[in-house]
Design a protein around this motif. Structure first.
Motif, PDB file in Angstrom:
ATOM      1  N   ASP A 138       0.818  -1.219   0.000  1.00  0.00           N
ATOM      2  CA  ASP A 138       0.000   0.000   0.000  1.00  0.00           C
ATOM      3  C   ASP A 138       0.849   1.265   0.000  1.00  0.00           C
ATOM      4  O   ASP A 138       0.445   2.271  -0.585  1.00  0.00           O
ATOM      5  CB  ASP A 138      -0.914   0.011   1.229  1.00  0.00           C
ATOM      6  N   LEU A 139       2.000   1.224   0.638  1.00  0.00           N
ATOM      7  CA  LEU A 139       2.833   2.428   0.729  1.00  0.00           C
ATOM      8  C   LEU A 139       3.524   2.744  -0.588  1.00  0.00           C
ATOM      9  O   LEU A 139       3.918   3.886  -0.830  1.00  0.00           O
ATOM     10  CB  LEU A 139       3.879   2.268   1.840  1.00  0.00           C
ATOM     11  N   ALA A 140       3.676   1.734  -1.449  1.00  0.00           N
ATOM     12  CA  ALA A 140       4.291   1.965  -2.754  1.00  0.00           C
ATOM     13  C   ALA A 140       3.239   2.124  -3.847  1.00  0.00           C
ATOM     14  O   ALA A 140       3.333   3.018  -4.702  1.00  0.00           O
ATOM     15  CB  ALA A 140       5.217   0.803  -3.103  1.00  0.00           C
ATOM     16  N   ALA A 141       2.212   1.269  -3.814  1.00  0.00           N
ATOM     17  CA  ALA A 141       1.219   1.229  -4.889  1.00  0.00           C
ATOM     18  C   ALA A 141      -0.062   1.976  -4.554  1.00  0.00           C
ATOM     19  O   ALA A 141      -0.944   2.113  -5.414  1.00  0.00           O
ATOM     20  CB  ALA A 141       0.887  -0.229  -5.221  1.00  0.00           C
ATOM     21  N   GLY A 142      -0.205   2.493  -3.317  1.00  0.00           N
ATOM     22  CA  GLY A 142      -1.444   3.144  -2.923  1.00  0.00           C
ATOM     23  C   GLY A 142      -2.543   2.125  -2.695  1.00  0.00           C
ATOM     24  O   GLY A 142      -2.400   0.934  -3.004  1.00  0.00           O
ATOM     25  N   GLY A 143      -3.661   2.590  -2.154  1.00  0.00           N
ATOM     26  CA  GLY A 143      -4.737   1.674  -1.798  1.00  0.00           C
ATOM     27  C   GLY A 143      -5.339   0.961  -2.987  1.00  0.00           C
ATOM     28  O   GLY A 143      -5.526  -0.268  -2.983  1.00  0.00           O
ATOM     29  N   LYS A 144      -5.656   1.703  -4.045  1.00  0.00           N
ATOM     30  CA  LYS A 144      -6.325   1.105  -5.209  1.00  0.00           C
ATOM     31  C   LYS A 144      -5.378   0.175  -5.955  1.00  0.00           C
ATOM     32  O   LYS A 144      -5.752  -0.925  -6.370  1.00  0.00           O
ATOM     33  CB  LYS A 144      -6.824   2.223  -6.118  1.00  0.00           C
ATOM     34  N   GLY A 145      -4.126   0.630  -6.144  1.00  0.00           N
ATOM     35  CA  GLY A 145      -3.162  -0.199  -6.858  1.00  0.00           C
ATOM     36  C   GLY A 145      -2.871  -1.485  -6.119  1.00  0.00           C
ATOM     37  O   GLY A 145      -2.804  -2.572  -6.723  1.00  0.00           O
ATOM     38  N   ALA A 146      -2.672  -1.402  -4.791  1.00  0.00           N
ATOM     39  CA  ALA A 146      -2.391  -2.605  -4.006  1.00  0.00           C
ATOM     40  C   ALA A 146      -3.564  -3.569  -4.049  1.00  0.00           C
ATOM     41  O   ALA A 146      -3.383  -4.792  -4.053  1.00  0.00           O
ATOM     42  CB  ALA A 146      -2.067  -2.220  -2.569  1.00  0.00           C
ATOM     43  N   SER A 147      -4.776  -3.024  -4.089  1.00  0.00           N
ATOM     44  CA  SER A 147      -5.958  -3.880  -4.185  1.00  0.00           C
ATOM     45  C   SER A 147      -5.958  -4.647  -5.512  1.00  0.00           C
ATOM     46  O   SER A 147      -6.230  -5.855  -5.540  1.00  0.00           O
ATOM     47  CB  SER A 147      -7.228  -3.036  -4.068  1.00  0.00           C
ATOM     48  N   LEU A 148      -5.634  -3.963  -6.605  1.00  0.00           N
ATOM     49  CA  LEU A 148      -5.557  -4.647  -7.896  1.00  0.00           C
ATOM     50  C   LEU A 148      -4.454  -5.701  -7.888  1.00  0.00           C
ATOM     51  O   LEU A 148      -4.606  -6.793  -8.454  1.00  0.00           O
ATOM     52  CB  LEU A 148      -5.304  -3.639  -9.015  1.00  0.00           C
ATOM     53  N   GLY A 149      -3.318  -5.381  -7.250  1.00  0.00           N
ATOM     54  CA  GLY A 149      -2.232  -6.353  -7.154  1.00  0.00           C
ATOM     55  C   GLY A 149      -2.663  -7.599  -6.401  1.00  0.00           C
ATOM     56  O   GLY A 149      -2.339  -8.729  -6.798  1.00  0.00           O
ATOM     57  N   ARG A 150      -3.421  -7.405  -5.336  1.00  0.00           N
ATOM     58  CA  ARG A 150      -3.896  -8.556  -4.570  1.00  0.00           C
ATOM     59  C   ARG A 150      -4.918  -9.362  -5.382  1.00  0.00           C
ATOM     60  O   ARG A 150      -4.949 -10.595  -5.310  1.00  0.00           O
ATOM     61  CB  ARG A 150      -4.497  -8.090  -3.248  1.00  0.00           C
ATOM     62  N   LEU A 151      -5.782  -8.648  -6.106  1.00  0.00           N
ATOM     63  CA  LEU A 151      -6.755  -9.343  -6.946  1.00  0.00           C
ATOM     64  C   LEU A 151      -6.050 -10.235  -7.964  1.00  0.00           C
ATOM     65  O   LEU A 151      -6.466 -11.386  -8.193  1.00  0.00           O
ATOM     66  CB  LEU A 151      -7.643  -8.326  -7.678  1.00  0.00           C
ATOM     67  N   ARG A 152      -4.990  -9.714  -8.563  1.00  0.00           N
ATOM     68  CA  ARG A 152      -4.231 -10.510  -9.528  1.00  0.00           C
ATOM     69  C   ARG A 152      -3.636 -11.749  -8.835  1.00  0.00           C
ATOM     70  O   ARG A 152      -3.671 -12.851  -9.367  1.00  0.00           O
ATOM     71  CB  ARG A 152      -3.143  -9.627 -10.139  1.00  0.00           C
ATOM     72  N   GLN A 153      -3.114 -11.554  -7.620  1.00  0.00           N
ATOM     73  CA  GLN A 153      -2.562 -12.678  -6.868  1.00  0.00           C
ATOM     74  C   GLN A 153      -3.631 -13.721  -6.541  1.00  0.00           C
ATOM     75  O   GLN A 153      -3.349 -14.916  -6.474  1.00  0.00           O
ATOM     76  CB  GLN A 153      -1.930 -12.193  -5.562  1.00  0.00           C
ATOM     77  N   MET A 154      -4.864 -13.256  -6.305  1.00  0.00           N
ATOM     78  CA  MET A 154      -5.960 -14.163  -5.949  1.00  0.00           C
ATOM     79  C   MET A 154      -6.477 -14.948  -7.148  1.00  0.00           C
ATOM     80  O   MET A 154      -7.357 -15.800  -6.994  1.00  0.00           O
ATOM     81  CB  MET A 154      -7.124 -13.359  -5.351  1.00  0.00           C
ATOM     82  N   GLY A 155      -5.992 -14.626  -8.309  1.00  0.00           N
ATOM     83  CA  GLY A 155      -6.455 -15.318  -9.496  1.00  0.00           C
ATOM     84  C   GLY A 155      -7.666 -14.679 -10.134  1.00  0.00           C
ATOM     85  O   GLY A 155      -8.311 -15.288 -11.000  1.00  0.00           O
ATOM     86  N   ALA A 156      -8.005 -13.448  -9.741  1.00  0.00           N
ATOM     87  CA  ALA A 156      -9.134 -12.754 -10.360  1.00  0.00           C
ATOM     88  C   ALA A 156      -8.768 -12.349 -11.787  1.00  0.00           C
ATOM     89  O   ALA A 156      -7.595 -12.103 -12.111  1.00  0.00           O
ATOM     90  CB  ALA A 156      -9.509 -11.528  -9.544  1.00  0.00           C
TER      91      ALA A 156
END
Length: 844
Positions: free
Chosen positions: A15-33
């Motif tokens: 979150d500190l590098a990618a911001g809230g929205k970006g980190a959320s998208l990164g996690r979604l990608r990790q989750m297989g979304a």
């Protein structure tokens, strides 16, 4: 890359590098979304380039990154500030999003527009209000492939309108979803069961076609999966093309954080038949206010949950019919009770005992019917006989009060041993065993006490009040006011004894001379102690004060909730109370109490003498009997809090020790964070199954809600989760200046209003002022000799503050909704205890 973060980089979920929205998208990608390709412009780029020229290196990086995306349909450039789209803060609509961006120069320009939006006035105001003290704010930016599908929309994995966790809401329109997000079109709105995806309702939008049910089911399935992986309800933007679901964004539903995190501490959270979201269930704060005083810490709600006691009370009447598991629920740091439980409990009281204080537990439109509900006399008889035929020494109406009074001496000795134990020196297993021992002792002591207070004392109060109302209705006073007169000035009040001791300690300081008085007003206990050791009588006073403190370490809290400090936590809290008494010129509290006792006896004699009508002799004998036992049980009712607070002090000490261990384990950031966890969460933290991140999120939300409720009550009633027919106060001048409550102690007083929220503020109360507060505690007793009246927001005629007013002969009005907000501190007010009225005579 220096300034850009690829979607598969470890920094993409930071979150500190990618911001809230970006980190959320990164996690979604990790989750297989199924997320359209993207990259993130880091927060460091914002820090370096927001106010200056963009470097050539940044442009080269951007060009290479864009070559990796499919730019034929354009790009979406979205803000991703640090703290944005968090469980507490959405920043919805405050930052910039630009769609259909084509070409390198346009992308860079859009990024700069996002950066510039970080400085806009609305965003700055929101940050200052929601993230005070945050100085390391920055904005990352998401650059993502545009996707134009057959359908687009938003899925809420919990209902953001009625706060129901059992519902999923899908909004859908054909084509691009931006028109939906911006509010330009009316969408299809589909409500589904969160548990199984069954469609509960559908409202068609303005478009010609409606979202097919099988697509809605696929959206429900994927969005529920994402929410479970995020462990928080999500607001998910989606698009559907050729039957394939794409996820464009996922953010927490910030409005539902309190409801969601509160569910984790409910004893019924896993019960299949719990229905806290039911929009037809009505909930009341008022019964719970008799047990808890909001704001209630999550930990104390768990420890002191009333469900088992209320269930046992219903069962004691031979009533084994169904009771839902969720009789209480926690919302806005407040405990709410199902109104059906309230009506059921008090149907075991005769109709004349359904007095105004009990009716106040229910919304106004329910009161008339409740008054007429049948008296469940057979159940009431069953309870009374069970108390008299089984374990009589502990439960019998004629013996219970004596048993309760007798047990306190041994309990004091046992609890003093607890207080002398260094809990941090115990191993974790030893601390758990100690906690189990404390619990068992309290069960043994608390069981008879609960019967005395919740059954016998309450039965006497309700029946005697109703009887006085019926037999003396022509005297110009209602039953509550008459009951207060015949219950005043009870003997052997522990809180009066404590107030007496404080008065005497203050007088002893005065006898030491001006040096001691000045030192007491100016310094802490330790500095005062150093200055008086050389004075004649100084050493004796030091010994006397420290003995008093040691004997009363369990006192000093604002309310009984374990979140509030006690004198045992800091001896200065006790000494400040004594020093504050130096400026008072009031009588010794026992002398004031004796005057009230004399008035009580006079009131009883007067009522007995003026009683008229048939069977006068028999009714006189009944009144005398009721007066006698009412005094016995009201004495138990008042004193039990003084003793039982020893338990709450030890429970506080135990959990502070757990809190220090959780800080050492890295689970909590601060020791007092432990009060914002539930008991099961504390255990998970100690066993290593509650992570720091999960603990942090829960504590942050719960602490914010708790603080927000410190000076403002939650709604009086809820329907589902929404406020229901809460008090709406007339803006007319006369209505604002005359405020009605329930008369709890008779008398009339005029004085300056002093609004107090915390026991530490009592040192500022001056002689003759009228105290306005939410509720009082035994630790507030030292101020009752100085005030001339009391106004309470919560509690009935049996609450501690009203009892103390009767001890001191002070007028008291209780159940004055939002009194601390409606009555300005410093205004001149008149309080009429017999009528339950407060009048604002002159503004501050």
């Amino acid at each position: 890359m220096t300034w850009l973060i690829p979607s598969d980089s470890p920094d993409a979920i930071n979150d500190l590098a990618a911001g809230g929205k970006g980190a959320s998208l990164g996690r979604l990608r990790q989750m297989g979304a199924n997320v359209p390709d993207f990259f993130i412009v880091s927060a460091d780029a914002f820090r370096n380039f927001q106010s200056g020229a963009i470097s050539e290196e940044f442009g080269s990086e951007m060009k290479r990154a864009l070559a990796m995306l499919n730019v034929s349909r354009g790009l979406a450039v979205r803000s991703s500030a640090i703290g944005e789209d968090s469980p507490e803060n959405s920043f919805a609509g405050l930052y910039q999003t630009i769609l259909n961006v084509h070409g390198l120069d346009s992308v860079i320009s859009a990024i700069q527009d996002c950066w510039a939006s970080y400085q806009n006035a609305a965003a700055q105001c929101y940050r200052d209000g929601r993230l005070p003290g945050s100085h390391d704010g920055a904005m990352a930016v998401v650059v993502q492939e545009m996707l134009i599908g057959d359908w687009a929309g938003v899925c809420f994995t919990a209902n953001p309108v009625n706060l129901s966790l059992s519902e999923v809401v899908i909004n859908a329109i054909p084509g691009l979803g931006e028109d939906l997000v911006s509010g330009n079109v009316n969408p299809d709105e589909i409500t589904l069961s969160a548990a199984d995806g069954e469609i509960k309702s559908r409202v068609e939008g303005a478009q010609a076609h409606t979202l097919p049910s099988h697509i809605a089911l696929e959206i429900w399935r994927e969005c529920r999966r994402i929410a479970e992986l995020f462990r928080f309800p999500q607001d998910i933007e989606w698009s559907c093309r050729n039957g394939q679901i794409f996820i464009l964004q996922s953010r927490p539903i910030t409005t539902i954080a309190d409801v969601f995190y509160s569910r984790e501490i409910e004893p019924w959270k896993d019960a299949h038949d719990a229905t806290p979201d039911d929009p037809d269930r009505i909930w009341s704060r008022m019964l719970a206010d008799e047990t808890w005083v909001s704001p209630i810490s999550p930990l104390f709600y768990n420890i002191h949950n009333s469900t088992p006691g209320r269930v046992n009370f219903i069962r004691s009447h031979g009533d084994n019919s169904y009771l839902p598991p969720d009789l209480f629920k926690y919302h806005l740091a407040t405990a709410y009770c199902d109104t059906r439980l309230i009506t059921r409990m008090y149907e075991y009281q005769p109709k004349l005992a359904r007095i105004r204080g009990i009716l106040n537990f229910l919304p106004e439109e329910m009161q008339a019917e409740f008054k007429l509900n049948r008296f469940r006399w057979y159940g009431r008889l069953t309870r009374q006989l069970s108390y008299e035929l089984s374990n009589r020494k502990i439960r019998s109406f004629f013996k219970n009060y004596a048993y309760v009074n007798k047990q306190w001496s041994d309990y004091v000795s046992e609890s003093n041993k607890w207080f002398d134990c260094d809990l941090d020196a115990l191993s974790l297993d030893e601390l758990r065993h100690h906690q189990a021992d404390v619990r068992q002792t309290m069960i043994k002591v608390g069981g008879p006490c609960a019967i005395a207070v919740l059954s016998h004392a309450q039965d006497l109060h309700l029946f005697l009040t109703g009887l006085l109302e019926r037999w003396f209705h022509d005297r110009g006073s209602d039953g509550e006011a008459l009951y207060a007169r015949v219950s005043a000035g009870l003997d052997n009040s522990e809180t009066v004894k404590v107030a007496d001791a404080i008065w005497i300690l203050a007088d002893d300081i005065k006898k030491l001379g001006d040096v001691a008085v000045i030192a007491a007003r100016e310094g802490s206990w330790h500095s005062f102690k150093e200055r008086i050791e050389v004075l004649r009588g100084g050493t004796q006073f030091i010994y006397k004060f420290e003995e008093f403190w040691r004997a009363h370490r369990h006192l000093g809290s604002t309310y009984k909730d374990v979140i509030w400090p006690r004198w045992g936590d800091d001896i200065d809290l006790c000494f400040t109370v004594v020093a504050a008494q130096l400026s008072s010129k009031t009588q010794l509290p026992t002398e004031i109490n004796a005057t009230s006792a004399r008035k009580r006896k006079e009131a009883q004699t007067e009522l007995l003498a003026t009683l008229s009508g048939p069977f006068r002799g028999l009714r006189r004998a009944l009144l005398r009997w009721l007066f006698r036992y009412n005094e016995r049980y009201m004495s138990v009712r008042d004193n039990h809090r003084y003793y039982v607070d020893r338990n709450w002090y030890e429970v506080r000490r135990i959990y502070l020790s757990y809190g220090r261990r959780l800080v050492d384990f890295g689970v909590l950031s601060a020791v007092d964070d432990v009060f914002f966890l539930g008991t099961s969460e504390v255990e998970k933290g100690l066993s290593g199954t509650l992570t720091k991140d999960h603990a942090r999120d829960r504590v942050a939300v719960r602490r914010r809600v708790w603080k927000g409720t410190l000076r403002r009550q939650g709604p009086k009633f809820l329907k589902g989760w929404l406020p229901y027919k809460d008090a709406v106060f007339d803006s007319a001048a006369d209505s604002r200046r005359t405020i009605k409550g329930i008369g709890a102690s008779p008398g009339i007083a005029v004085g300056v209003a002093r609004v107090v929220y915390d026991v530490s503020e009592l040192t500022h109360v001056k002689d003759g002022e009228i105290l306005i507060t939410r509720q009082t505690d035994p630790s507030w007793s030292m101020v009752f000799g100085r005030i001339s009246g009391l106004v309470l927001e919560t509690g009935g005629v049996l609450s501690h503050g009203t009892s103390l007013c009767r001890e001191y002969g002070l007028p008291c009005v209780t159940a004055v909704e939002r009194a601390t907000v409606r009555i300005p501190s410093g205004s001149n007010v008149e309080i009429i205890g017999g009528e339950g009225t407060v009048r604002i005579l002159e503004d501050a």
